[in-house]
Design an enzyme around this catalytic site. Structure first.
Site, PDB file in Angstrom:
ATOM      1  CD  GLU A   1      36.906  39.701  44.744  1.00 51.33           C
ATOM      2  OE1 GLU A   1      36.749  39.088  43.579  1.00 51.33           O
ATOM      3  OE2 GLU A   1      37.967  39.872  45.228  1.00 51.33           O
ATOM      4  CG  ASP A   2      34.876  38.468  39.233  1.00 51.00           C
ATOM      5  OD1 ASP A   2      35.905  38.473  40.073  1.00 51.00           O
ATOM      6  OD2 ASP A   2      35.219  37.975  37.887  1.00 51.00           O
TER       7      ASP A   2
ATOM      8  CB  THR B   1      42.052  42.030  32.953  1.00 47.31           C
ATOM      9  OG1 THR B   1      41.783  41.978  34.501  1.00 47.31           O
ATOM     10  CG2 THR B   1      42.071  43.466  32.536  1.00 47.31           C
TER      11      THR B   1
ATOM     12  CB  SER C   1      43.269  43.681  41.706  1.00 41.35           C
ATOM     13  OG  SER C   1      43.623  42.657  41.070  1.00 41.35           O
ATOM     14  CB  ALA C   2      45.105  38.689  43.368  1.00 39.38           C
TER      15      ALA C   2
ATOM     16  CG  ASP D   1      38.701  41.370  41.820  1.00 40.15           C
ATOM     17  OD1 ASP D   1      39.753  41.629  41.961  1.00 40.15           O
ATOM     18  OD2 ASP D   1      38.015  40.614  41.233  1.00 40.15           O
ATOM     19  CG  LEU D   2      41.395  45.734  37.797  1.00 39.27           C
ATOM     20  CD1 LEU D   2      40.521  46.786  37.747  1.00 39.27           C
ATOM     21  CD2 LEU D   2      42.909  46.347  38.105  1.00 39.27           C
ATOM     22  CG  ASP D   3      41.954  40.786  36.739  1.00 38.16           C
ATOM     23  OD1 ASP D   3      42.172  41.909  36.257  1.00 38.16           O
ATOM     24  OD2 ASP D   3      42.860  39.975  37.266  1.00 38.16           O
TER      25      ASP D   3
ATOM     26  CE  LYS E   1      36.221  33.863  36.171  1.00 38.48           C
ATOM     27  NZ  LYS E   1      34.741  34.132  36.099  1.00 38.48           N
TER      28      LYS E   1
ATOM     29  CE  LYS F   1      41.066  39.746  45.981  1.00 39.84           C
ATOM     30  NZ  LYS F   1      40.573  40.267  44.874  1.00 39.84           N
TER      31      LYS F   1
END
Length: 223
Positions: free
Chosen positions: A175-176, A21, A120-121, A13-15, A49, A151
């Site tokens: 993932e967070d 971000t 990432s979404a 995942d990115l954020d 999120k 997700k």
């Protein structure tokens, strides 16, 4: 559980995993909530999120009981405006915004021969990676616009394994968010949660901070 020596790649995942971000998403969605008359709360911010843009907008409208006040065309205009605000914010990103330890982890995984992809979404993932100087490390980025469901549906992580040509069992997903962990688990990958273990209680592995994510620490938890 899968042993560490069976792992061949990572899907990120990115954020909140590679860069924070999420704070920019929060600022932009807060502006949207103010515009539609929904009270912004920490609970609402947390619930967004890992959720796609249109689903996030719908949650904001539902939260303020405004779901029936906007046409589909108006919703799309709100989502577009939010994204333009968000893009202005992420254009200020630099490599200094990479979360603690993640540059070392990504470069060490690359040197060790692991394949990496982005799940990432965010449709802005290519721009974010460019701003962070990380594009070269990732074989592919799943385009969320091509997905049938966001997700917690597992599709995005299924695709993230496909773009690096690996079977799900040989991939660790990072993932967070709880929705993201559910997505990874549904895809048949090893889930690695970054954050509060009580929130990410379905993760196979957990590190409370990005700085703790290293190949050695992951191996220690899996073997």
């Amino acid at each position: 559980m899968t042993k560490f020596d069976e792992i061949k790649g990572f899907a990120f995942d990115l954020d909140g995993v590679i860069a924070d971000t999420a704070r920019f998403h929060g600022q932009a969605w807060h502006q949207t909530a103010d515009e539609v008359g929904t009270t912004w709360t920490e609970e609402l911010a947390e619930s967004l999120k890992g959720i796609s843009r249109m689903d996030s907008l719908q949650m904001i409208l539902d939260h303020g009981d405004h779901a029936d006040e906007f046409s589909q065309e108006q919703k799309e205009a709100l989502a577009t405006k939010k994204n333009l605000n968000y893009q202005k914010l992420i254009e200020t990103l630099t490599p200094d915004d990479i979360l603690p330890g993640m540059l070392d982890f990504i470069t060490s995984a690359d040197k060790a021969g692991y394949k990496m992809s982005i799940a990432s979404a965010s449709k802005n993932a290519p721009l974010i990676l460019k701003q962070l100087g990380l594009t070269k490390y990732f074989v592919g980025i799943v385009d969320p616009a091509t997905l049938h469901a966001g997700k917690p549906d597992p599709e995005i992580f299924v695709r993230a394994a496909e773009v690096i040509d690996l079977v799900p069992e040989s991939v660790i997903g990072l993932e967070d968010s709880a929705a993201g962990i559910e997505s990874i688990n549904g895809a048949g990958q090893v889930s690695l949660g970054i954050g509060d273990p009580k929130v990410l209680n379905k993760a196979a592995l957990n590190f409370e901070q990005t700085s703790l994510v290293t190949l050695d620490n992951i191996a220690a938890k899996m073997n």
